[in-house]
Design an enzyme around this catalytic site. Sequence first.
Site, PDB file in Angstrom:
ATOM      1  N   LYS A  79       0.744  -1.232  -0.212  1.00 53.05           N
ATOM      2  CA  LYS A  79       0.005  -0.063   0.044  1.00 53.05           C
ATOM      3  C   LYS A  79       0.673   1.305  -0.010  1.00 53.05           C
ATOM      4  CE  LYS A  79      -4.000   1.884   2.766  1.00 53.05           C
ATOM      5  NZ  LYS A  79      -4.571   1.593   4.051  1.00 53.05           N
ATOM      6  N   SER A 154      -9.650   1.482   2.763  1.00 51.24           N
ATOM      7  CA  SER A 154      -8.686   2.346   1.823  1.00 51.24           C
ATOM      8  C   SER A 154      -7.661   1.631   1.296  1.00 51.24           C
ATOM      9  CB  SER A 154      -8.068   3.462   2.684  1.00 51.24           C
ATOM     10  OG  SER A 154      -7.228   2.935   3.682  1.00 51.24           O
ATOM     11  N   SER A 178      -9.763  -0.559   7.122  1.00 48.58           N
ATOM     12  CA  SER A 178      -9.067  -0.542   5.789  1.00 48.58           C
ATOM     13  C   SER A 178      -8.444  -1.854   5.096  1.00 48.58           C
ATOM     14  CB  SER A 178      -8.048   0.667   5.821  1.00 48.58           C
ATOM     15  OG  SER A 178      -8.812   1.723   5.578  1.00 48.58           O
TER      16      SER A 178
HETATM   17  N1  GLN Z   1     -13.277   3.897   6.079  1.00 47.16           N
HETATM   18  C1  GLN Z   1     -12.396   4.088   6.817  1.00 47.16           C
HETATM   19  C2  GLN Z   1     -12.147   5.836   7.230  1.00 47.16           C
HETATM   20  O1  GLN Z   1     -12.580   6.260   6.192  1.00 47.16           O
HETATM   21  C3  GLN Z   1     -10.958   3.523   6.787  1.00 47.16           C
HETATM   22  C4  GLN Z   1      -9.869   3.991   7.476  1.00 47.16           C
HETATM   23  C5  GLN Z   1      -8.742   3.058   7.491  1.00 47.16           C
HETATM   24  O2  GLN Z   1      -8.650   2.156   8.102  1.00 47.16           O
HETATM   25  N2  GLN Z   1      -7.489   3.579   7.168  1.00 47.16           N
HETATM   26  O3  GLN Z   1     -11.791   6.297   8.105  1.00 47.16           O
END
Ligand code: GLN
Length: 473
Positions: A79, A154, A178
Site C-alpha cells: 500500500k 482504503s 481498511s
Molecule cells: N473507512 C475508514 C475511514 O474512512 C477506513 C480508514 C482506515 O482504516 N484507514 O476512516
Amino acid sequence: MNLTELTIAKTHEGLVKKEFSALELTKAFLDKIEDLDKKISAFITVTADSALSQAKKVDDLISQGKEIPILGGIPLAVKDNMMIEGVRCTAASKILENYIAPYDATVIQKLKSHGAVFLGKTNLDEFAMGASTENSAFGPTHNPRDLSRVPGGSSGGSAAAVAADLSVYALGSDTGGSIRQPASFCGIVGLKPTYGAVSRYGLIAMASSLDQIGPMTKNVADARIVFKAISGKDKKDSTSVELEIKDLRFKIKDLRIGVPKEYFIKGIDPEVEKSVKNAIKKLGEAGAKIQEISLPHNTDDALAVYYIIMPSEASTNLARYDGIKYGYSASDAKDLMDVYMKSRGKGFGKEVRRRIIIGTYALSSGYYEAYYLQAQKVRTKIIEDFNKAFKSIDVVIVPTAPTPAFKLGEKSKDPLSMYLADIFVTAVNLAGLPAISLPCGKNAKGLPIGLQIIGKQFEEDKILELGEFFEKL
Ligand code: GLN
C-alpha cells in the site's frame, strides 16, 4: 501451471523444487500487471527493475543450493502509505505526489531480510481516508470481481492486486477497517493485527492510536506466514511489543463463539446477514458453542466515536504537511501563512480537508470536552464491553461490512453514507483487538461476502486457526 494464481506456500515449493525461477515468476506478475492493471488501476507505482534484480538475487541463492526463507523470491504489493527507500511514496495525495521515501518502513526491512520481491505500490484513499479507494488523487481502483464496483478501501489497491492475481500477497493498513473491508469486497483474506503487534515505523500516520499494518492474502495460511514475518517489537515504534506465538491445539468443541446482536441490525443487506449466519451455523454444527452476546457500545456508538477520535488524531498528524517540510509547495504564495494555506488547500483533496476541519473543531477549546473527551470515555466503554464478553467467549463473529461491494460513484457524493460502510469494523480498532476478514459466500450477483472473526488482544493464533478451520469447512 499458472504462476500468478499460487499461494505463498505453493510458490515457495515451486521455487525450492526449481519448477520455476523467481525471475520467471516476477516476470509473469509484471506482464500480468502490464496487461490487466489498465482496467483495474491497483498500482500507483510499479517497480519493475528493482523487482527483477531482487528476484535474481534469490535465484542466485537457490542455484548455490542455499536455503531460502518462505517469503524469499515471492512477489508482493505494498500500500502506498508505507515507505520503501528510494521509491515514491504518495499516500495517494497530490501533496506527496513526488515524494521519494528516504528510508524503509520496519515491515519493509523485515520483508527485505526474507528476500521478498516488491512489485510496486498500490492505490488507496488519500491518506487512507475512505472506504472505496475513490478518494485518490490518482483516480479510483476497480474491483476485479466486477469492474463497475469499488474494491473497498482504503487498501483497495492492495485488495484488488491480490484478488486479480497481480501479486501473491499485499500489505495493507487498517485504522478503521481498511484491511478487512476491502478484503471482504474483493473476496480475499485480510488480517488486522492487535494494536502494537506490528511496528508502524515508516507507515504514513493517519490516526496513531488506531493504525496497524497487516497482510492481505489469498488464504488464511498465507496471512499467518506474512504476519509472523512482519510482527514483533521494534525500538523505532514504542507502542510495538514482542509477540509470544503460541502453539494452540485447536479443538472446535472447546471453542465459544459470541454473536453480538448489535451487528445484525436494520439496514444490513439480507444476503450478507444470511451468509454470515449460515457460516456461524456451520461452525455450530461442527461443534463450536454459539452464544448470543451483547456489545452495547459497538456499531452505532463505535462509529460515532471513531469519527471524532480518528479526525482529531489525523488533523494533528497532517499538520506536518505545511508546504515546507514535505512535498507540494504552492509557488504563488505571498508570505508564510499564504504558503500554508495554498499548499494545503491545493495539495489535500476534499475528504482529507473535511477530516482536518472536523478534527480541529473537535479538539478546539470549548468543544474538546463535548467531543474528544466524551469520545475517549465511550471508547473506554467499548473496551470494557469486549473485556466483559471475553470472560465467557473466545472469539466474536460478525459481518465485515453491511453490504457487498457498491458501485463506483454510488456513495462518493455522500460522506455520511460512506462512513456508514465502516459500521462493523471500527470498534475493533478502538479496542486495539485483532480481527480477520475471510470470504464466507457470494450474493446472487456473484459478489463476495466476508465475515470477521475478532479475538482477544494478541490472540492472532486463535483467530487464524479458526479461520483455517472455517476455510476447510
Ligand atoms: N473507512 C475508514 C475511514 O474512512 C477506513 C480508514 C482506515 O482504516 N484507514 O476512516
